[in-house]
Design an enzyme around this catalytic site. Sequence first.
Site, PDB file in Angstrom:
ATOM      1  N   CYS A  91       0.809  -1.226   0.000  1.00 53.23           N
ATOM      2  CA  CYS A  91       0.000   0.000   0.000  1.00 53.23           C
ATOM      3  C   CYS A  91       0.842   1.276   0.000  1.00 53.23           C
ATOM      4  O   CYS A  91       0.350   2.334  -0.375  1.00 53.23           O
ATOM      5  CB  CYS A  91      -0.941   0.018   1.202  1.00 53.23           C
ATOM      6  SG  CYS A  91      -2.129  -1.342   1.220  1.00 53.23           S
ATOM      7  N   GLN A 151      -5.520  -8.891   5.869  1.00 49.92           N
ATOM      8  CA  GLN A 151      -5.438  -7.612   6.564  1.00 49.92           C
ATOM      9  C   GLN A 151      -6.679  -7.319   7.404  1.00 49.92           C
ATOM     10  O   GLN A 151      -6.601  -6.618   8.417  1.00 49.92           O
ATOM     11  CB  GLN A 151      -5.191  -6.494   5.557  1.00 49.92           C
ATOM     12  CG  GLN A 151      -3.821  -6.571   4.917  1.00 49.92           C
ATOM     13  CD  GLN A 151      -3.470  -5.326   4.118  1.00 49.92           C
ATOM     14  OE1 GLN A 151      -4.175  -4.321   4.135  1.00 49.92           O
ATOM     15  NE2 GLN A 151      -2.358  -5.388   3.405  1.00 49.92           N
ATOM     16  N   ARG A 215     -19.230   9.784   0.742  1.00 48.11           N
ATOM     17  CA  ARG A 215     -20.682   9.802   0.981  1.00 48.11           C
ATOM     18  C   ARG A 215     -20.969  10.812   2.084  1.00 48.11           C
ATOM     19  O   ARG A 215     -20.769  10.531   3.276  1.00 48.11           O
ATOM     20  CB  ARG A 215     -21.190   8.416   1.376  1.00 48.11           C
ATOM     21  CG  ARG A 215     -20.920   7.336   0.337  1.00 48.11           C
ATOM     22  CD  ARG A 215     -21.610   6.018   0.703  1.00 48.11           C
ATOM     23  NE  ARG A 215     -21.245   5.564   2.035  1.00 48.11           N
ATOM     24  CZ  ARG A 215     -20.162   4.837   2.318  1.00 48.11           C
ATOM     25  NH1 ARG A 215     -19.329   4.495   1.343  1.00 48.11           N
ATOM     26  NH2 ARG A 215     -19.912   4.457   3.558  1.00 48.11           N
ATOM     27  N   SER A 217     -23.614  11.841   3.396  1.00 47.78           N
ATOM     28  CA  SER A 217     -24.704  11.514   4.308  1.00 47.78           C
ATOM     29  C   SER A 217     -24.345  10.439   5.331  1.00 47.78           C
ATOM     30  O   SER A 217     -25.178  10.058   6.153  1.00 47.78           O
ATOM     31  CB  SER A 217     -25.920  11.045   3.508  1.00 47.78           C
ATOM     32  OG  SER A 217     -25.598   9.867   2.765  1.00 47.78           O
ATOM     33  N   SER A 252     -11.446   0.959   4.164  1.00 52.70           N
ATOM     34  CA  SER A 252     -11.318   1.692   2.902  1.00 52.70           C
ATOM     35  C   SER A 252     -11.952   0.876   1.777  1.00 52.70           C
ATOM     36  O   SER A 252     -11.866  -0.345   1.761  1.00 52.70           O
ATOM     37  CB  SER A 252      -9.845   1.947   2.591  1.00 52.70           C
ATOM     38  OG  SER A 252      -9.116   0.732   2.551  1.00 52.70           O
ATOM     39  N   HIS A 353      -8.809   4.071  -1.461  1.00 50.94           N
ATOM     40  CA  HIS A 353      -7.458   3.535  -1.284  1.00 50.94           C
ATOM     41  C   HIS A 353      -7.088   2.748  -2.538  1.00 50.94           C
ATOM     42  O   HIS A 353      -7.186   1.530  -2.585  1.00 50.94           O
ATOM     43  CB  HIS A 353      -7.444   2.651  -0.042  1.00 50.94           C
ATOM     44  CG  HIS A 353      -6.100   2.080   0.310  1.00 50.94           C
ATOM     45  ND1 HIS A 353      -4.911   2.555  -0.219  1.00 50.94           N
ATOM     46  CD2 HIS A 353      -5.758   1.064   1.150  1.00 50.94           C
ATOM     47  CE1 HIS A 353      -3.909   1.847   0.286  1.00 50.94           C
ATOM     48  NE2 HIS A 353      -4.392   0.939   1.111  1.00 50.94           N
ATOM     49  N   CYS A 383       0.279   1.913   6.656  1.00 52.15           N
ATOM     50  CA  CYS A 383       0.538   0.489   6.832  1.00 52.15           C
ATOM     51  C   CYS A 383       0.654  -0.187   5.469  1.00 52.15           C
ATOM     52  O   CYS A 383       0.067   0.256   4.485  1.00 52.15           O
ATOM     53  CB  CYS A 383      -0.568  -0.158   7.657  1.00 52.15           C
ATOM     54  SG  CYS A 383      -2.234   0.055   7.002  1.00 52.15           S
ATOM     55  N   GLY A 385       1.315  -4.220   3.421  1.00 55.52           N
ATOM     56  CA  GLY A 385       1.202  -5.660   3.532  1.00 55.52           C
ATOM     57  C   GLY A 385       2.461  -6.308   4.088  1.00 55.52           C
ATOM     58  O   GLY A 385       3.575  -5.840   3.862  1.00 55.52           O
TER      59      GLY A 385
END
Length: 397
Positions: A91, A151, A215, A217, A252, A353, A383, A385
């Site tokens: 990541c 994960q 989002r 809301s 994510s 992500h 973070c 993997g």
Amino acid sequence: MPEAVIVDVVRLASGKGKPGGALSATKPVELLAHVLRSLVERNDLDPALVDDVIGGCVGQAGEQALNISRSALLSAGFPESVPATTVDRQCGSSQQAAHFAAQGVIAGAYDIVIAAGVESMSRVPMGFSTQGQSPHGPSMAARYPEGLVNQGISAELISAKWKFDRDTLDAFAAQSHQRAAAAAADGFFDREVLPIDVADAAGEIVTHRVDETVRASTTAEGLSGLRPSFYTEETAARFPDINWLITPGNSSPLTDGASGALIMSDTMASKLGLTPRARFHSFSVAGDDPIFMLTAPIPATHKVLKRAGLSIDDIDTYEVNEAFAPVPLAWAHEFGADPAKLNPRGGAISLGHALGSSGTRLLSTMVNHLEATGGRYGLQTMCEGAGMANATIIERV
């Protein structure tokens, strides 16, 4: 010794990482090419001056195989003389690309370099590169006889260790959406987001410029009804202390995206008449327990603060990637970090992500936040993997 400075840093607005997502009809090489082309055009830079392009990508298979960074720069019209490489630190791939780029400048190996990243999770799904085969051999099995975990289980283990409850995770996730929505409404993302023309579900060409994953809301109450994502009888038996709190709402989302930073020496920026926006101050990379997997931002941050000679109170904003809500929450608990400074414009739970792109995506938001608030130092960590993390401190100039 030259300083490595950020002249520009940009990203695409996120697209949902599934068929029908805003960017899903566009090949990932074209997403990255658009970022590279835009960086040189925005800064009136001759691309022949770029010494290297370093791109991050996790799923280096299928449409993202064979050094996608080189394919992207050729697609962007860069001269054939410009080289490129593609790196994988999971990541943190494009954050590592930025480290390599800046370190190359500081070492005198580069004058100008682009660090970038791309991931199309709609076209190259997670796990696609392994084709269902384990990359681990008998030596790994001997070291971890009970087996590694995904994960999501690691996020559950962090929640249990730090004693986070479901309400805390969902409240943090809802706050991420609310902060990102407010930032978008205020036009905060306008400088960092590159509009891109893409085909929609009907095949019509439209301009994508708004993060599809936010989002406005979202509420903690609404998230509370979602079911846990990673419970199985097998893992429940292995980890009896897990309360099973991780859901799609406090994780994510799968995302498509690309981003990039134009990095050069301070001397070259002055020579070209370009104004640096920030300089790289300190770097670190760390490993940690691959079962807990997502805790490495903690040792990486301890290391980078020590190298910088700074305390957490000296930092004006922190971007801690929201792979799952407990990751930044555990980090903040460890450092007594001010929650108002933690991902103040939202994070990956809301903004997405897109694995290989996330490092330079976070960097784009952090640079713009420092400029908008007059802050001096920003710290970024994420973070990765197998239990790793990068940490970066930049200074606004």
